[in-house]
Design a protein around this motif. Structure first.
Motif, PDB file in Angstrom:
ATOM      1  N   SER A  45       0.744  -1.278   0.031  1.00  0.00           N
ATOM      2  CA  SER A  45      -0.002   0.039  -0.152  1.00  0.00           C
ATOM      3  C   SER A  45       0.802   1.028   0.134  1.00  0.00           C
ATOM      4  O   SER A  45       0.211   2.286   0.095  1.00  0.00           O
ATOM      5  CB  SER A  45      -1.065   0.006   1.118  1.00  0.00           C
ATOM      6  N   PHE A  46       2.116   1.253  -0.206  1.00  0.00           N
ATOM      7  CA  PHE A  46       2.928   2.406  -0.285  1.00  0.00           C
ATOM      8  C   PHE A  46       3.548   2.706  -1.599  1.00  0.00           C
ATOM      9  O   PHE A  46       3.521   1.762  -2.452  1.00  0.00           O
ATOM     10  CB  PHE A  46       4.387   2.120   0.615  1.00  0.00           C
ATOM     11  N   THR A  47       3.871   3.909  -1.929  1.00  0.00           N
ATOM     12  CA  THR A  47       3.972   4.301  -3.259  1.00  0.00           C
ATOM     13  C   THR A  47       5.679   4.005  -3.271  1.00  0.00           C
ATOM     14  O   THR A  47       6.323   3.879  -2.014  1.00  0.00           O
ATOM     15  CB  THR A  47       4.105   5.881  -3.424  1.00  0.00           C
ATOM     16  N   PRO A  48       6.305   4.074  -4.376  1.00  0.00           N
ATOM     17  CA  PRO A  48       7.780   3.623  -4.457  1.00  0.00           C
ATOM     18  C   PRO A  48       8.336   4.825  -3.631  1.00  0.00           C
ATOM     19  O   PRO A  48       9.409   4.700  -3.083  1.00  0.00           O
ATOM     20  CB  PRO A  48       8.181   3.952  -6.067  1.00  0.00           C
ATOM     21  N   TRP A  54      13.538   2.335   2.180  1.00  0.00           N
ATOM     22  CA  TRP A  54      13.828   0.843   2.336  1.00  0.00           C
ATOM     23  C   TRP A  54      14.416   0.071   1.265  1.00  0.00           C
ATOM     24  O   TRP A  54      15.266  -0.997   1.708  1.00  0.00           O
ATOM     25  CB  TRP A  54      12.142   0.210   2.428  1.00  0.00           C
ATOM     26  N   VAL A  55      14.138   0.465   0.109  1.00  0.00           N
ATOM     27  CA  VAL A  55      14.680  -0.175  -1.109  1.00  0.00           C
ATOM     28  C   VAL A  55      16.351   0.152  -1.119  1.00  0.00           C
ATOM     29  O   VAL A  55      16.933  -0.750  -1.259  1.00  0.00           O
ATOM     30  CB  VAL A  55      14.240   0.460  -2.302  1.00  0.00           C
ATOM     31  N   ASP A  56      16.780   1.108  -0.537  1.00  0.00           N
ATOM     32  CA  ASP A  56      18.058   1.564  -0.412  1.00  0.00           C
ATOM     33  C   ASP A  56      18.781   0.607   0.494  1.00  0.00           C
ATOM     34  O   ASP A  56      20.178   0.134   0.362  1.00  0.00           O
ATOM     35  CB  ASP A  56      18.339   2.892   0.120  1.00  0.00           C
ATOM     36  N   ASP A  57      18.025   0.236   1.703  1.00  0.00           N
ATOM     37  CA  ASP A  57      18.556  -0.594   2.872  1.00  0.00           C
ATOM     38  C   ASP A  57      18.706  -2.144   2.259  1.00  0.00           C
ATOM     39  O   ASP A  57      19.594  -2.520   2.341  1.00  0.00           O
ATOM     40  CB  ASP A  57      17.636  -0.633   3.870  1.00  0.00           C
ATOM     41  N   VAL A  58      17.820  -2.403   1.462  1.00  0.00           N
ATOM     42  CA  VAL A  58      17.778  -3.664   0.826  1.00  0.00           C
ATOM     43  C   VAL A  58      19.022  -3.794  -0.206  1.00  0.00           C
ATOM     44  O   VAL A  58      19.467  -4.960  -0.213  1.00  0.00           O
ATOM     45  CB  VAL A  58      16.642  -3.801   0.111  1.00  0.00           C
ATOM     46  N   SER A  59      19.077  -2.639  -0.780  1.00  0.00           N
ATOM     47  CA  SER A  59      20.193  -2.553  -2.006  1.00  0.00           C
ATOM     48  C   SER A  59      21.664  -2.698  -1.014  1.00  0.00           C
ATOM     49  O   SER A  59      22.580  -3.679  -1.456  1.00  0.00           O
ATOM     50  CB  SER A  59      20.133  -1.237  -2.552  1.00  0.00           C
ATOM     51  N   THR A  60      21.797  -2.118   0.183  1.00  0.00           N
ATOM     52  CA  THR A  60      23.058  -2.291   0.821  1.00  0.00           C
ATOM     53  C   THR A  60      23.106  -3.612   1.240  1.00  0.00           C
ATOM     54  O   THR A  60      24.320  -4.308   1.185  1.00  0.00           O
ATOM     55  CB  THR A  60      22.737  -1.146   1.931  1.00  0.00           C
ATOM     56  N   GLU A  93      16.158   1.766  -8.667  1.00  0.00           N
ATOM     57  CA  GLU A  93      17.212   3.003  -8.722  1.00  0.00           C
ATOM     58  C   GLU A  93      17.318   3.720 -10.048  1.00  0.00           C
ATOM     59  O   GLU A  93      17.324   4.689 -10.180  1.00  0.00           O
ATOM     60  CB  GLU A  93      18.706   2.394  -8.208  1.00  0.00           C
ATOM     61  N   ALA A  94      17.191   2.573 -11.011  1.00  0.00           N
ATOM     62  CA  ALA A  94      17.578   3.217 -12.613  1.00  0.00           C
ATOM     63  C   ALA A  94      16.451   4.253 -12.915  1.00  0.00           C
ATOM     64  O   ALA A  94      16.659   5.170 -13.669  1.00  0.00           O
ATOM     65  CB  ALA A  94      17.603   2.026 -13.537  1.00  0.00           C
ATOM     66  N   HIS A  95      15.172   3.914 -12.492  1.00  0.00           N
ATOM     67  CA  HIS A  95      14.008   4.681 -12.940  1.00  0.00           C
ATOM     68  C   HIS A  95      13.660   5.731 -11.899  1.00  0.00           C
ATOM     69  O   HIS A  95      12.916   6.592 -12.117  1.00  0.00           O
ATOM     70  CB  HIS A  95      12.707   3.836 -12.839  1.00  0.00           C
ATOM     71  N   ARG A  96      14.635   5.897 -10.932  1.00  0.00           N
ATOM     72  CA  ARG A  96      14.762   7.144 -10.050  1.00  0.00           C
ATOM     73  C   ARG A  96      13.092   6.921  -9.490  1.00  0.00           C
ATOM     74  O   ARG A  96      12.530   8.070  -9.493  1.00  0.00           O
ATOM     75  CB  ARG A  96      14.773   8.556 -10.711  1.00  0.00           C
ATOM     76  N   CYS A  97      13.146   6.071  -8.896  1.00  0.00           N
ATOM     77  CA  CYS A  97      11.579   5.868  -8.335  1.00  0.00           C
ATOM     78  C   CYS A  97      11.420   6.464  -6.978  1.00  0.00           C
ATOM     79  O   CYS A  97      10.372   6.608  -6.696  1.00  0.00           O
ATOM     80  CB  CYS A  97      11.590   4.256  -8.055  1.00  0.00           C
ATOM     81  N   ALA A  98      12.373   6.897  -6.431  1.00  0.00           N
ATOM     82  CA  ALA A  98      12.227   7.829  -4.810  1.00  0.00           C
ATOM     83  C   ALA A  98      11.327   8.928  -5.427  1.00  0.00           C
ATOM     84  O   ALA A  98      10.727   9.610  -4.534  1.00  0.00           O
ATOM     85  CB  ALA A  98      13.541   8.083  -4.468  1.00  0.00           C
ATOM     86  N   CYS A 115       8.288   1.459 -11.681  1.00  0.00           N
ATOM     87  CA  CYS A 115       8.595   1.674 -10.417  1.00  0.00           C
ATOM     88  C   CYS A 115       7.812   0.981  -9.657  1.00  0.00           C
ATOM     89  O   CYS A 115       8.350   0.127  -8.740  1.00  0.00           O
ATOM     90  CB  CYS A 115       8.584   3.237  -9.999  1.00  0.00           C
ATOM     91  N   ASN A 116       6.395   0.930  -9.803  1.00  0.00           N
ATOM     92  CA  ASN A 116       5.588  -0.063  -9.071  1.00  0.00           C
ATOM     93  C   ASN A 116       6.122  -1.564  -9.286  1.00  0.00           C
ATOM     94  O   ASN A 116       6.205  -2.198  -8.387  1.00  0.00           O
ATOM     95  CB  ASN A 116       4.277   0.182  -9.398  1.00  0.00           C
ATOM     96  N   GLU A 117       6.357  -1.877 -10.468  1.00  0.00           N
ATOM     97  CA  GLU A 117       6.917  -3.232 -10.518  1.00  0.00           C
ATOM     98  C   GLU A 117       8.101  -3.552  -9.943  1.00  0.00           C
ATOM     99  O   GLU A 117       8.249  -4.600  -9.568  1.00  0.00           O
ATOM    100  CB  GLU A 117       6.932  -3.275 -12.138  1.00  0.00           C
ATOM    101  N   ALA A 118       8.971  -2.485 -10.138  1.00  0.00           N
ATOM    102  CA  ALA A 118      10.478  -2.803  -9.346  1.00  0.00           C
ATOM    103  C   ALA A 118      10.119  -3.063  -7.963  1.00  0.00           C
ATOM    104  O   ALA A 118      10.733  -3.756  -7.198  1.00  0.00           O
ATOM    105  CB  ALA A 118      11.297  -1.704  -9.751  1.00  0.00           C
TER     106      ALA A 118
END
Length: 137
Positions: A45-48, A54-60, A93-98, A115-118
């Motif tokens: 239910s959250f937007t990108p 959170w995605v940045d933490d997952v990436s790290t 990250e490539a689609h600048r989803c932030a 972005c939603n798919e990613a």
């Protein structure tokens, strides 16, 4: 806590030299568990933009895990999931989803949709990693 043994945890323990399995498992699995159970990790239910940190933490975490497992024999499920998770995070990250503030339902723009798919792929692949690695509760 039920003690579960698995190859990836054994490899991480050998790589890091953390000592006894239960304590070391808490340290190694804690971040995967925390990310998986976080609001962005378990809900759709959250937007990108809401989930960018959170995605940045997952990436790290994913990059650190990939680095620590390089050259080691890893459980097949984990070796398949980790590259997919890295790809999903890379797509985000490539689609600048932030910058994307549209949720999955209202997405009409191509970038918003990607972005939603990613984000959904990141959640799914992290869930697969969580269950493949049998992270203890």
């Amino acid at each position: 806590m039920i003690k579960r043994t698995l190859l990836v945890i054994s490899l991480l323990l050998m790589t890091t030299g953390c000592g006894e399995a239960p304590a070391a498992c808490d340290r190694q699995c804690g971040q995967i568990r925390e990310l998986f159970t976080a609001p962005c990790g378990s809900q759709h239910s959250f937007t990108p933009a809401d989930c960018a940190a959170w995605v940045d933490d997952v990436s790290t975490m994913t990059r650190a895990l990939d680095t620590s497992l390089r050259g080691k024999q890893v459980q097949e499920d984990v070796s398949e999931v980790l590259p997919r998770l890295m790809t999903a995070v890379g797509d985000f990250e490539a689609h600048r989803c932030a910058e994307v503030r549209a949720d999955n339902v209202s997405s009409t723009d191509a970038r918003q949709s990607k972005c939603n798919e990613a984000l959904i792929a990141t959640r799914g692949d992290l869930g697969s990693l969580y269950f493949s690695a049998e992270v203890p509760d």
